[in-house]
Design a protein around this motif. Structure first.
Motif, short mmCIF file in Angstrom:
data_model
loop_
_atom_site.label_atom_id
_atom_site.label_comp_id
_atom_site.label_asym_id
_atom_site.label_seq_id
_atom_site.Cartn_x
_atom_site.Cartn_y
_atom_site.Cartn_z
N ASP A 63 -1.11 -1.02 5.45
CA ASP A 63 -1.85 -2.22 5.09
C ASP A 63 -0.96 -3.46 5.10
OD1 ASP A 63 -4.30 -0.99 4.82
OD2 ASP A 63 -4.04 -0.56 2.68
N ARG A 64 0.33 -3.29 4.90
CA ARG A 64 1.26 -4.42 4.84
C ARG A 64 2.08 -4.62 6.11
NH1 ARG A 64 -0.33 -2.71 0.38
NH2 ARG A 64 -0.43 -3.98 -1.51
N HIS A 74 -9.02 -5.03 4.58
CA HIS A 74 -7.64 -5.05 4.10
C HIS A 74 -7.24 -3.76 3.39
CE1 HIS A 74 -9.98 -6.28 0.58
NE2 HIS A 74 -8.96 -5.89 -0.17
N ARG A 75 -8.18 -2.80 3.28
CA ARG A 75 -7.86 -1.54 2.61
C ARG A 75 -8.10 -0.34 3.53
NH1 ARG A 75 -9.77 -1.59 -3.60
NH2 ARG A 75 -7.89 -0.34 -3.75
N ARG A 76 -7.98 -0.58 4.82
CA ARG A 76 -8.21 0.50 5.78
C ARG A 76 -7.18 1.62 5.61
NH1 ARG A 76 -7.68 -0.41 11.08
NH2 ARG A 76 -6.29 -2.18 10.79
N GLY A 77 -5.89 1.23 5.46
CA GLY A 77 -4.85 2.24 5.29
C GLY A 77 -5.06 3.08 4.05
N ARG A 78 -5.49 2.43 2.96
CA ARG A 78 -5.75 3.16 1.72
C ARG A 78 -6.92 4.12 1.90
NH1 ARG A 78 -9.18 2.67 -2.57
NH2 ARG A 78 -8.42 3.42 -4.59
N TRP A 88 -0.25 2.28 1.91
CA TRP A 88 0.29 0.99 1.46
C TRP A 88 1.15 0.35 2.55
CZ3 TRP A 88 5.19 -1.01 0.71
CH2 TRP A 88 5.29 -2.17 -0.06
N LYS A 99 1.63 -2.52 9.19
CA LYS A 99 1.06 -1.90 10.39
C LYS A 99 1.99 -0.79 10.91
CE LYS A 99 -2.38 -4.61 9.93
NZ LYS A 99 -3.60 -4.09 9.31
N SER A 102 -4.23 5.31 11.15
CA SER A 102 -4.78 3.96 11.11
C SER A 102 -4.41 3.17 12.37
CB SER A 102 -4.28 3.23 9.86
OG SER A 102 -4.65 3.92 8.68
#
Length: 419
Positions: A283-284, A146-150, A280, A286, A333
């Motif tokens: 992650d929310r 759930h933190r791939r984008g970060r 951010w 896409k 991502s």
């Protein structure tokens, strides 16, 4: 929330649960340091242009060719080195790329003539895209799903910090000493990055292995090309404005040259904020986060010609346009989700796409200026590229929606013949 692609992510997120938070932090720091070295080297020639002109006995456009040579190296090297290194472990590939980058910048520091420097800048650009691609995949592999984008945004932070800190500092130091020391310093930072990764990055932080031909076949998918198109065209507007900011401030805003570094810092501030905002958003939302960024960019670029008239609003505009940097983590991502077995190639090609934007934006902006539309016409040129980026995004969304609908459709009943 529905995924933007039916193709499963193969970036191997969260496969290294044995790593402690401290170990993850140290690895991310080393990856970010490498990004800082690359970003500083990429943009240093812009700030050091007067020094290089005087030292090499060439013109400003010729120094501009050095910048283009580096960008060309990125475009050529990103897919090439990603394919050649497809079967390597990520640790081996990262160490090799950083070593290659150190040598390329050391050669740039020692290049005796303009033409030798032209060659060395091209060589220095070759590992740029492949490094960021593999670094992003590594960051995802050691981070929770759930933190791939970060995780990607942290790696990209090195590039934005280079714009905010590295480039102004390199310009200031280069004015005090010979500009060649800047490339030598970048070489040393690259060596330090390689040493830290050798010590901190475990050998088992890896992903699925793929043969070069398998990567090429997996890479040749419409969603991959659509994502690269959004970056290559949609992001060009920021570079159109950024490249001609100095003459715009002198001729339109009518301030002294002393204010130009502050304008450049504005892009860096916006880039840092946008970098984290992009992580951010992905992650929310896409890929839908790209729509938000491009719509924001369209509005700010259209306002730029008006905001460029006064210094306070111009500085605000540089920060606002710099927020376009949020597009980077989103597309990087997203490519991991749609690339299938071409993870390394797609991740590296993302940076080739952004360097295409780096060439396209100044070229289109320069055409408008030469045609007599004025320095601030770069804002309108950038707005046009943002519109094209939005159109490609709409196309990509419809493609993904059609693919989901096809996958959800139940199979047709098979008629049975009576005997």
């Amino acid at each position: 929330m529905a995924q933007d692609s039916l193709i499963p992510n193969t970036g191997a997120p969260n496969t290294n649960t044995d790593l402690t938070p401290r170990q993850v932090g140290l690895i991310l720091f080393a990856l970010t340091l490498g990004g800082f070295a690359i970003g500083t080297s990429e943009f240093a020639s812009m700030g050091l242009m007067p020094n290089m002109v005087a030292s090499l006995g060439v013109t400003e456009p010729q120094v501009g060719h050095l910048i283009s040579a580096y960008a060309l190296g990125v475009v050529v090297g990103a897919p090439l080195l990603a394919i050649l290194g497809a079967g390597w472990t990520r640790k081996t590939l990262l160490l090799s790329l950083m070593g290659f980058y150190a040598l390329g910048n050391l050669a740039s520091a020692l290049g005796p003539t303009y033409h030798s420097l032209l060659l060395f800048r091209f060589i220095a650009g070759l590992p740029h895209g492949a490094y960021f691609g593999v670094a992003a995949l590594t960051a995802v592999a050691i981070s929770p799903p759930h933190r791939r984008g970060r995780a990607v945004s942290i790696v990209m932070l090195g590039l934005t910090l280079a714009i905010l800190i590295g480039n102004p500092l390199a310009t200031w130091v280069g004015q005090l000493v010979d500009w060649r020391w800047i490339y030598a310093a970048v070489s040393m930072i690259a060596v330090a990055t390689a040493v830290l990764l050798a010590v901190w990055l475990p050998a088992h932080v890896d992903g699925p292995k793929a043969k070069p031909l398998d990567e090429l076949r997996a890479f040749n998918r419409l969603p991959v090309w659509q994502a690269l198109g959004i970056g290559a065209i949609g992001f060009a507007g920021m570079f159109a404005v950024f490249s001609y900011l100095a003459p715009t401030m002198l001729e339109v805003t009518r301030v002294s040259a002393a204010w130009i570094p502050l304008g450049l810092v504005g892009f860096g501030v916006g880039g840092v904020i946008g970098n984290f905002a992009g992580g951010w958003l992905f992650d929310r939302f896409k890929l839908r986060g790209a729509w938000v960024v491009l719509a924001w960019a369209l509005a700010m670029l259209l306002l730029f010609p008006l905001m460029a008239k006064w210094l306070p609003t111009l500085l605000l505009a540089t920060v606002a346009i710099g927020l376009m940097g949020a597009l980077g983590p989103i597309l990087q991502s997203h490519l991991m989700d749609v690339a299938g077995d071409a993870q390394t190639l797609a991740a590296a090609s993302h940076h080739a796409a952004f360097n295409t934007a780096n060439a396209l934006g100044p070229w289109l902006g320069g055409m408008a200026i030469v045609a007599g539309y004025g320095w601030t016409s770069t804002g309108y040129v950038g707005a046009a590229t943002a519109v094209i980026g939005l159109l490609i995004y709409v196309w990509a969304s419809k493609t993904a929606h059609a693919a989901r609908a096809l996958a959800d459709e139940p199979p047709a009943p098979v008629a049975c013949e009576s005997s």
